[in-house]
Write an enzyme that holds these catalytic residues in place. Structure first.
Site, short mmCIF file in Angstrom:
data_model
loop_
_atom_site.label_atom_id
_atom_site.label_comp_id
_atom_site.label_asym_id
_atom_site.label_seq_id
_atom_site.Cartn_x
_atom_site.Cartn_y
_atom_site.Cartn_z
N ALA A 196 -7.00 3.44 2.86
CA ALA A 196 -6.42 3.71 3.44
C ALA A 196 -6.58 2.00 4.68
CB ALA A 196 -7.13 4.38 4.06
N CYS A 197 -5.17 1.25 4.83
CA CYS A 197 -4.88 0.18 4.90
C CYS A 197 -6.48 -0.09 6.68
CB CYS A 197 -4.42 -0.44 6.32
SG CYS A 197 -3.89 -1.33 7.10
#
Lengths: 126, 119, 97
Positions: free
Chosen positions: B77-78
């Protein structure tokens, strides 16, 4: 040595098709472009449909409480992101011309943009 | 063939998470390697373990955990997108990893294909 | 290049836009709400017919089934998720969102 011949450099095209502010796609797309630009890839950015509105001059967002980012596009040059393409029909349909945009771009026909898409290793639509 | 997946929408609100999952399973079944799933935009909500849907529905984050454990695929996940959306280590599912967009650049460039799912 | 479209053509111009940029021969795969474009007898029938002159069109069967679409436009090929993967094996992917 021509850097474009380097096998480690990939051709990556980012396609921006959403209007700014109404959704976050274009802003987060720009954040991604800025980071990817630091990794020495061959990056291009294409504005299609409502994506062209991201480049419109005169955007003043203070009253909606959202950070404006139109002035980041002229700064892309400093990150070696120089290939900015705008779809001609999208511009015309919106009654806009190159003079309405915050940055120098190359206005291309859909055929030309389609050919550029074909050359890419990776296309990321935002 | 090595395939990276970019998932740009949150669970339930859009079919993207389900299509990405079904595609990934089918790709593995055909002998391909799913290198990683990378979550961007609202996609980062896929790794929240606070997810608690009604019993008769799929639990999308648990499904990603099971997928990750079965095939050894990380669900990235960024970090910037995660911070905006209340996703941090405290709520992260097993198999989820919060990381920077440099990781995504690697995923986008080292694989034979990048397939995007979103809205 | 494989183009995927996941929007109903009734509410969104994504299919129309995608077609404008697709080169002759590029396969178009309709997924999620994109499959509504190929329901037989809808107002996009002539558009689908025109697309088929230049591009093969595929629709994801599980998405058709989920939406109760059993009759589809002539010339459109249905694929399951495995068929989706096969198309990805053959082409780079442009996922229109």
């Amino acid at each position: 040595m021509d850097l474009k011949q380097d096998m480690n450099i990939k051709k990556i095209m980012h396609v921006l098709r959403h209007a700014p502010h109404g959704t976050i796609y274009t802003y987060e797309g720009l954040e991604m472009i800025l980071i990817m630009a630091t990794y020495d890839q061959d990056i291009s950015v294409v504005f299609i449909g409502d994506g062209v509105y991201a480049l419109k001059k005169g955007q003043e967002t203070s009253e909606i409480g959202i950070k404006g980012f139109a002035r980041t596009f002229p700064a892309l040059d400093g990150y070696d992101v120089e290939k900015l393409y705008v779809d001609q029909l999208s511009l015309e349909e919106r009654g806009l011309t190159e003079d309405d945009l915050v940055v120098d771009v190359e206005v291309l026909s859909s055929e030309n943009i389609g050919s550029l898409m074909k050359e890419q290793d990776v296309i990321i639509q935002h | 063939m090595n395939i990276g997946i970019l998932l740009k929408e949150g669970p339930y609100n859009h079919q993207a998470s389900d299509t990405a999952y079904n595609f990934a399973e089918a790709a593995i079944k055909r002998g391909h390697t799913i290198d990683a799933i990378f979550l961007y935009n609202d996609g980062v909500l896929n790794v929240s373990k606070l997810m608690d849907p009604p019993q008769d529905d799929r639990n999308i984050s648990s499904r990603w955990t099971a997928f990750s454990q079965k095939y050894g695929v990380k669900i990235f996940a960024c970090v910037v997108a995660s911070k905006r959306r209340s996703i941090n280590e405290d709520v992260l599912i097993e198999g989820g990893v919060i990381t920077g967009l440099g990781t995504f650049t690697d995923i986008a460039t080292r694989n034979d294909r990048l397939v995007t799912f979103g809205d | 290049m494989l183009h995927t479209v996941n929007k109903s053509p009734f509410g969104n111009d994504t299919l129309e836009t995608c077609i404008r940029f697709a080169l002759p021969g590029d396969p178009i795969l309709l997924i999620e709400d994109g499959v509504y474009a190929v329901q037989a007898g809808n107002r996009f029938a002539s558009m689908i017919e025109a697309i088929l002159q230049k591009n093969p069109v595929f629709a994801l069967q599980p998405d058709l089934n989920a939406r109760g679409i059993s009759e589809i436009a002539n010339g459109v090929t249905t694929v399951d998720y495995e068929g989706f993967v096969k198309l990805v094996e053959q082409h780079q992917v442009n996922s229109w969102l």
